[in-house]
Design an enzyme around this catalytic site. Structure first.
Site, PDB file in Angstrom:
ATOM      1  N   HIS A 143       8.579   6.704   0.867  1.00 23.36           N
ATOM      2  CA  HIS A 143       8.794   5.197   1.416  1.00 23.36           C
ATOM      3  C   HIS A 143      10.152   5.629   1.927  1.00 23.36           C
ATOM      4  CE1 HIS A 143       6.732   3.910  -2.509  1.00 23.36           C
ATOM      5  NE2 HIS A 143       6.537   3.350  -1.685  1.00 23.36           N
ATOM      6  N   LYS A 180      -0.114   8.011   4.424  1.00 22.63           N
ATOM      7  CA  LYS A 180      -0.903   7.268   3.275  1.00 22.63           C
ATOM      8  C   LYS A 180      -2.235   6.922   3.238  1.00 22.63           C
ATOM      9  CE  LYS A 180      -1.163   8.615  -0.914  1.00 22.63           C
ATOM     10  NZ  LYS A 180      -0.964   7.469  -2.114  1.00 22.63           N
ATOM     11  N   LEU A 212      10.720   3.367  -5.729  1.00 22.62           N
ATOM     12  CA  LEU A 212      10.340   3.965  -4.122  1.00 22.62           C
ATOM     13  C   LEU A 212      10.593   5.986  -4.326  1.00 22.62           C
ATOM     14  CD1 LEU A 212      13.082   1.907  -2.187  1.00 22.62           C
ATOM     15  CD2 LEU A 212      10.653   1.838  -2.449  1.00 22.62           C
ATOM     16  N   GLN A 244      -5.441   0.609   5.332  1.00 25.26           N
ATOM     17  CA  GLN A 244      -4.157  -0.344   5.635  1.00 25.26           C
ATOM     18  C   GLN A 244      -3.697  -0.167   6.991  1.00 25.26           C
ATOM     19  OE1 GLN A 244      -1.593  -1.465   2.836  1.00 25.26           O
ATOM     20  NE2 GLN A 244      -0.229  -0.388   3.565  1.00 25.26           N
ATOM     21  N   GLN A 284      -2.944  -9.176  -4.068  1.00 26.54           N
ATOM     22  CA  GLN A 284      -3.192  -7.842  -3.782  1.00 26.54           C
ATOM     23  C   GLN A 284      -4.707  -6.436  -4.970  1.00 26.54           C
ATOM     24  OE1 GLN A 284      -0.239  -6.020  -1.458  1.00 26.54           O
ATOM     25  NE2 GLN A 284      -0.767  -4.332  -2.276  1.00 26.54           N
ATOM     26  N   MET A 342       6.426  -1.660  -1.991  1.00 24.36           N
ATOM     27  CA  MET A 342       6.451  -2.467  -3.512  1.00 24.36           C
ATOM     28  C   MET A 342       7.019  -1.422  -4.537  1.00 24.36           C
ATOM     29  SD  MET A 342       2.729  -3.344  -4.232  1.00 24.36           S
ATOM     30  CE  MET A 342       1.981  -1.451  -4.506  1.00 24.36           C
TER      31      MET A 342
HETATM   32  P1  AMP Z   1       3.770   0.948  -1.271  1.00 29.82           P
HETATM   33  O1  AMP Z   1       5.119   0.725  -2.330  1.00 29.82           O
HETATM   34  O2  AMP Z   1       2.841   2.331  -2.372  1.00 29.82           O
HETATM   35  O3  AMP Z   1       2.891  -0.626  -1.038  1.00 29.82           O
HETATM   36  O4  AMP Z   1       4.037   1.548   0.064  1.00 29.82           O
HETATM   37  C1  AMP Z   1       4.484   1.640   0.446  1.00 29.82           C
HETATM   38  C2  AMP Z   1       4.687   2.112   2.388  1.00 29.82           C
HETATM   39  O5  AMP Z   1       4.932   3.623   1.997  1.00 29.82           O
HETATM   40  C3  AMP Z   1       3.216   1.723   2.997  1.00 29.82           C
HETATM   41  O6  AMP Z   1       3.261   1.336   4.159  1.00 29.82           O
HETATM   42  C4  AMP Z   1       2.790   3.030   1.890  1.00 29.82           C
HETATM   43  O7  AMP Z   1       1.948   4.067   3.265  1.00 29.82           O
HETATM   44  C5  AMP Z   1       3.750   4.492   2.846  1.00 29.82           C
HETATM   45  N1  AMP Z   1       3.622   5.756   1.532  1.00 29.82           N
HETATM   46  C6  AMP Z   1       3.626   5.657   0.265  1.00 29.82           C
HETATM   47  N2  AMP Z   1       3.359   7.041  -0.129  1.00 29.82           N
HETATM   48  C7  AMP Z   1       3.618   8.053   1.204  1.00 29.82           C
HETATM   49  C8  AMP Z   1       3.551   8.782   1.520  1.00 29.82           C
HETATM   50  N3  AMP Z   1       3.308  10.123   0.237  1.00 29.82           N
HETATM   51  N4  AMP Z   1       3.922   9.183   2.799  1.00 29.82           N
HETATM   52  C9  AMP Z   1       4.000   7.972   3.645  1.00 29.82           C
HETATM   53  N5  AMP Z   1       4.298   6.927   3.047  1.00 29.82           N
HETATM   54  C10 AMP Z   1       4.086   6.594   2.211  1.00 29.82           C
END
Ligand code: AMP
EC number: 6.3.2.1
Length: 291
Positions: free
Chosen positions: A37, A149, A33, A153, A61, A30
């Site tokens: 990410h 994290k 970054l 999901q 969502q 989303m």
């Molecule tokens: P989001 O932009 O929050 O939807 O996250 C996109 C992807 O990045 C998802 O698969 C999250 O699980 C992963 N993600 C978010 N934060 C972390 C983190 N701290 N460590 C590893 N992966 C992450």
């Protein structure tokens, strides 16, 4: 790095890459970054020849009282970071591109979406699986990387892929943390300095759970109780849930045998944060991340 907001461009580019024999990796995000990410992009690069990242704050969502409107966005900065990582393709569509007409078809995974975060965010996972299914149809990736994290999901998406025979391999990436232990999240920007300090209680509580496990504790309730105790010692922290479940089925555990996911959600002020540790008996240690 190619950047586009058009589904038709993605289809043409991916077709070309597949014709030249490339294995396609997808990292759905989303945006806004951070290192978490970017670690997914690095993992995707290891497992594929052409790495695509999607940046889309998916309205379906978010609940009506959630943070869709104020969710942090900075596409320019995101693109710079992705360029540096050697990402090949970025898809940053508008809401209209993804949902051009009233959405009458959705994808829903039953049961495992009713608990943990799903119990407090009705409709959230239906929004996630629907958009991820759309992204899988748009990109037809060979692999897709998701972060531990968001443990629920990953479990939900894996089940969707299994149930609906999506020809994609789901790769789970470890949690990336700040040096002091806070799990990285785009939502951490909502925290003021006092809340930022208080937010450390999440990783601290999981560290205590890990200590108990390392000392041989296998009773889930004892671990849950301890984690709650630590979280409640922080006045700014309001616990939403502390659960000990099987990482794949998300079934509640009473006694920990081979694997356990200890997952928590808390409000620090008005910001909802989640964190977890994954325990695997065979390693006698948590796996997937270091607090
Ligand atoms: P989001 O932009 O929050 O939807 O996250 C996109 C992807 O990045 C998802 O698969 C999250 O699980 C992963 N993600 C978010 N934060 C972390 C983190 N701290 N460590 C590893 N992966 C992450």
């Amino acid at each position: 790095m190619i950047v586009t907001d058009k589904i038709s461009d993605i289809r043409n580019i991916i077709k070309e890459q597949k014709l030249s024999g490339k294995k396609i990796g997808l990292v759905p995000t989303m945006g806004y970054l951070h290192e978490g990410h970017l670690s997914l992009v690095r993992i995707s690069k290891k497992h594929s020849d052409f790495v695509a990242v999607s940046i889309f704050v998916n309205p379906i969502q978010f609940g009506p009282n959630e943070d869709f409107d104020r969710y942090p966005r900075d596409l320019e900065r995101d693109l710079k970071l992705l360029e540096k990582e050697g990402c090949d393709l970025v898809f940053a569509p508008s809401v209209e591109e993804m949902y051009p007409s009233e959405l009458l078809t959705t994808v829903n995974v039953d049961k495992i979406t009713d608990k943990l975060c799903g119990a407090f965010r009705p409709g959230h996972f239906k929004g996630v699986t629907t958009v991820v299914a759309k992204l899988f149809n748009i990109f037809t990736p060979d692999i897709a990387v998701f972060g531990q994290k968001d443990a629920q999901q990953v479990a939900v998406i894996k089940k969707m892929v299994e149930d609906l025979n999506f020809p994609v391999e789901i790769i789970k990436a470890p949690i990336v943390r700040e040096v002091d232990g806070l799990a990285m999240s785009s939502r951490n920007v909502y925290l003021n300095s006092e809340e930022r300090k208080a937010a450390l209680i999440l990783s601290k509580s999981l560290k205590e759970a890990e200590k108990l496990l390392l000392n041989g504790e296998r009773n889930a309730n004892t671990i849950i109780k301890k984690v709650n105790e630590v979280l409640n010692s922080e006045p700014l922290c309001k616990v939403q849930y502390v659960s000990c479940v099987h990482p794949d089925t998300l079934e509640d555990l009473t006694y920990i045998k081979d694997k356990a996911l200890i997952a928590i959600a808390c409000f620090i002020g008005t910001t909802r944060l989640i964190d977890n540790i994954l325990w695997e008996e065979k390693y006698n240690a948590k796996v997937y991340d270091e607090i």
